[in-house]
Structure formats: C-alpha cells, structure tokens
Scaffold this motif. Structure first.
Motif, PDB file in Angstrom:
ATOM      1  N   VAL A 268       0.839  -1.198   0.000  1.00  0.00           N
ATOM      2  CA  VAL A 268       0.000   0.000   0.000  1.00  0.00           C
ATOM      3  C   VAL A 268       0.877   1.252   0.000  1.00  0.00           C
ATOM      4  O   VAL A 268       1.820   1.363   0.784  1.00  0.00           O
ATOM      5  CB  VAL A 268      -0.943   0.025   1.222  1.00  0.00           C
ATOM      6  CG1 VAL A 268      -1.797   1.292   1.202  1.00  0.00           C
ATOM      7  CG2 VAL A 268      -1.825  -1.211   1.244  1.00  0.00           C
ATOM      8  N   THR A 269       0.563   2.190  -0.906  1.00  0.00           N
ATOM      9  CA  THR A 269       1.257   3.470  -0.989  1.00  0.00           C
ATOM     10  C   THR A 269       0.231   4.588  -0.922  1.00  0.00           C
ATOM     11  O   THR A 269      -0.767   4.559  -1.648  1.00  0.00           O
ATOM     12  CB  THR A 269       2.048   3.587  -2.308  1.00  0.00           C
ATOM     13  OG1 THR A 269       2.995   2.524  -2.398  1.00  0.00           O
ATOM     14  CG2 THR A 269       2.783   4.925  -2.374  1.00  0.00           C
ATOM     15  N   PHE A 270       0.460   5.572  -0.051  1.00  0.00           N
ATOM     16  CA  PHE A 270      -0.438   6.712   0.069  1.00  0.00           C
ATOM     17  C   PHE A 270       0.204   7.935  -0.572  1.00  0.00           C
ATOM     18  O   PHE A 270       1.434   8.094  -0.565  1.00  0.00           O
ATOM     19  CB  PHE A 270      -0.754   7.011   1.539  1.00  0.00           C
ATOM     20  CG  PHE A 270      -1.519   5.913   2.228  1.00  0.00           C
ATOM     21  CD1 PHE A 270      -2.903   5.841   2.131  1.00  0.00           C
ATOM     22  CD2 PHE A 270      -0.850   4.938   2.967  1.00  0.00           C
ATOM     23  CE1 PHE A 270      -3.615   4.846   2.759  1.00  0.00           C
ATOM     24  CE2 PHE A 270      -1.552   3.931   3.603  1.00  0.00           C
ATOM     25  CZ  PHE A 270      -2.937   3.870   3.498  1.00  0.00           C
ATOM     26  N   GLY A 271      -0.626   8.808  -1.154  1.00  0.00           N
ATOM     27  CA  GLY A 271      -0.108  10.008  -1.781  1.00  0.00           C
ATOM     28  C   GLY A 271      -1.125  11.139  -1.736  1.00  0.00           C
ATOM     29  O   GLY A 271      -2.267  10.946  -1.324  1.00  0.00           O
ATOM     30  N   GLN A 272      -0.689  12.314  -2.156  1.00  0.00           N
ATOM     31  CA  GLN A 272      -1.544  13.498  -2.128  1.00  0.00           C
ATOM     32  C   GLN A 272      -1.262  14.328  -3.364  1.00  0.00           C
ATOM     33  O   GLN A 272      -0.111  14.595  -3.709  1.00  0.00           O
ATOM     34  CB  GLN A 272      -1.256  14.333  -0.871  1.00  0.00           C
ATOM     35  CG  GLN A 272      -2.177  15.525  -0.687  1.00  0.00           C
ATOM     36  CD  GLN A 272      -3.462  15.160   0.030  1.00  0.00           C
ATOM     37  OE1 GLN A 272      -3.510  14.148   0.734  1.00  0.00           O
ATOM     38  NE2 GLN A 272      -4.498  15.957  -0.156  1.00  0.00           N
ATOM     39  N   VAL A 273      -2.332  14.710  -4.088  1.00  0.00           N
ATOM     40  CA  VAL A 273      -2.231  15.625  -5.217  1.00  0.00           C
ATOM     41  C   VAL A 273      -3.212  16.761  -4.971  1.00  0.00           C
ATOM     42  O   VAL A 273      -4.431  16.563  -5.051  1.00  0.00           O
ATOM     43  CB  VAL A 273      -2.547  14.925  -6.556  1.00  0.00           C
ATOM     44  CG1 VAL A 273      -2.527  15.940  -7.696  1.00  0.00           C
ATOM     45  CG2 VAL A 273      -1.542  13.816  -6.832  1.00  0.00           C
ATOM     46  N   GLY A 274      -2.709  17.923  -4.624  1.00  0.00           N
ATOM     47  CA  GLY A 274      -3.584  19.034  -4.261  1.00  0.00           C
ATOM     48  C   GLY A 274      -4.401  18.666  -3.033  1.00  0.00           C
ATOM     49  O   GLY A 274      -3.854  18.268  -2.005  1.00  0.00           O
ATOM     50  N   ASP A 275      -5.716  18.782  -3.155  1.00  0.00           N
ATOM     51  CA  ASP A 275      -6.610  18.424  -2.050  1.00  0.00           C
ATOM     52  C   ASP A 275      -7.054  16.970  -2.122  1.00  0.00           C
ATOM     53  O   ASP A 275      -7.828  16.525  -1.268  1.00  0.00           O
ATOM     54  CB  ASP A 275      -7.853  19.329  -2.061  1.00  0.00           C
ATOM     55  CG  ASP A 275      -7.504  20.787  -1.802  1.00  0.00           C
ATOM     56  OD1 ASP A 275      -6.511  21.019  -1.082  1.00  0.00           O
ATOM     57  OD2 ASP A 275      -8.210  21.668  -2.321  1.00  0.00           O
TER      58      ASP A 275
END
Length: 299
Positions: A268-275
């Motif tokens: 599992v990989t978590f990420g964020q793009v903007g909101d």
C-alpha cells in the motif's frame, strides 16, 4: 539454475575488480533478465484511444477515456494500457503522484492486459479486482467476422468493414488491409488487416487508431507475477458480480470487509495531489468513487 544466478556466481568466483569487467557483468545480467522476461519483439506498436460511455455515481452521463498500446510481434500480440507501455519503454515510474490523473482515468475503464498467441495457440489475460490480480489462459478461438463491402477512411487509411458478436456484444470494425497484420486492440483481431477502429453496436465502447510505429520493443510477460488463476468464464462473472453491484459507483471497496487488514497485508502506498489524497494497493489506484460498470464482456 537460471542465467542470472550463473552470471553472479561467475563474477564472484573470478573476483572481478576492473571497471570494464564490472560494466560487462552488469550488461550481461541485464541481458539475461531481459531474455527471461521477454517473449517476443514487436515489429509494430499501435496506439488506440479508448472511450466508454457510462454514468457517474450520481447518474450523470460521462465518457471515460484512456490510451491502449498494442505491441505486434512475430508470434505474440500484447494489448495493455499505454501507461504501462511507456513504463516498459522509458523506465518511468507512472505510479508517482505526478501521474495520478492517468491512473485515475485508467481505474474507470476496466481495461485488462491481453497476450494473444502466448502460450502458443492460447490467449492470456491479466486483470485486477482489488486487492488481487487474476490471470486466465484459454485456447485461442477465432472470431466469426462477417466481411462487408462498405469502405470508410479512418486516420488516412482506406478501410474495409466487418461485424461480429463477441462475448455477448455486437461489434463493427474498420480494418486496413494495407497494414499486414490480423491484430487489434483488446481481444479484437483476426481480420485481413490492422483494426484501426471498432465500436459496439450500442456505442458504449469505442477504439480508434492514434498512431502506428514500426519499432522493435520487447514484449514482456512477468512469469513471477503473483496472480490468482481461474477460467475466463469465472473471471467475467466475478467482475460482473463486484463491479456491477449498485453500491460500487459510490463505494468501490464495499466488498472488502476488513480494510485495516488489507492495509497490513498488501503493498500500500499513500499520496496526495492538491486536495485529493489517494492510495495505491498492489500497484492499482483505489478510487473514492467510481463509474457505472460497462463490461466489454457480457457473457
């Protein structure tokens, strides 16, 4: 004992220190790895635009789009997401946050990987139903096409037309007989020329040629990929049962009862793009919402 292991052992036994010898060893290791994973070389690489007309979670009409690459070799044809082709060709990490829009578009389209002619006389399909990857391998069955007299120009090519019924859907295809191959996108093929456009009779699914390149690229098959093997019929039914459920568009993971257990056991990989936060599970993007499932295969 495979070639990769033998090369490593040889390097250790000879106590290779010189930079030139070291570089040669690395090159040989890479060549051995390539030989293990590559099952053919392309003579053509064809890119298609794929469209699927459906509805979002609120019932509003939407059109999902992605690109599909088809590598056409002497023995094997591989149809799969264009993103993965670029990954193979350029060693680009398309699972990075910068490529989140591409992954998101793919997640709506339900496009599997298809190897036609591998193994010989068979068709192998890999698909995912989170968190698992599945593989089917069936005897290759010829598509019963009806050739028409109609002609149409597509992408600058003068094409003949043909119709068929495949997996419960009726298809109209345009093929260019001056491009000598029987290949096409997805599981479509078997015509006396490259399929340059195809769509279902109801207009839900459409493929259209974007480009054709005469280039040699390795056609890969990951022999050690972790997959659950089952029959084509069972995979079709499993997709329809899960993706066709009324809860799927608003909650794509409704069928996974223990999410915490999934996070602990899967990659599992978590990420964020903007909101927008996102999660990639076993190499596949998990969406917070989805679109109504429009199967390529009804039966």
């Amino acid at each position: 004992m495979n070639k990769y292991f033998l090369i490593v052992c040889l390097a250790i036994c000879l106590d290779i220190h010189a930079q030139d010898d070291y570089d040669s060893m690395i090159a040989a290791m890479e060549a051995a790895k390539l030989q293990q994973d590559s099952i053919d070389m392309s003579r053509l690489v064809v890119v298609y635009g794929y469209e699927c007309r459906t509805q979002d979670a609120d019932g509003q009409a939407v059109v999902d789009r992605m690109k599909v690459a088809v590598q056409i070799g002497n023995h094997v044809t591989r149809s799969y997401p264009y993103r993965k082709f670029r990954e193979d060709a350029d060693a680009i990490d398309y699972l990075s946050p910068n490529n989140y829009p591409v992954l998101k578009a793919e997640s709506y389209c339900f496009m599997p990987e298809v190897w036609t002619g591998y193994p010989e006389g068979k068709q192998t399909v890999r698909d995912h139903i989170m968190p698992n990857h599945y593989e089917t391998c069936q005897a290759l069955q010829p598509i019963r096409w009806t050739l028409k007299e109609d002609t149409v120009t597509v992408g600058g090519y003068l094409c003949q037309t043909a119709t068929c019924e495949l997996y419960g859907r009726k298809w109209l295809a345009c093929y260019a007989d001056d491009i000598p191959t029987t290949a096409g996108p997805w599981k479509l093929g078997g015509l006396p020329g490259l399929i340059v456009a195809a769509q279902t009779a109801d207009g839900i699914h459409r493929f259209r040629l974007v480009s054709v390149q005469r280039i040699a690229t390795p056609i890969y098959y990951e022999h050690n990929a972790i997959t659950i093997k089952l029959s084509e019929e069972k995979l079709i039914k499993r997709r329809q049962k899960i993706f066709g459920n009324k809860h799927y568009p608003k909650c794509p993971t409704y069928y996974i009862p223990d999410r915490q257990s999934l996070n602990n056991s899967a990659d599992v990989t978590f990420g964020q793009v903007g909101d927008d936060s996102f999660c990639i599970i076993n190499g596949v993007l998990e969406n917070h919402d989805a679109h109504v499932y429009q199967p390529l295969e009804i039966k």
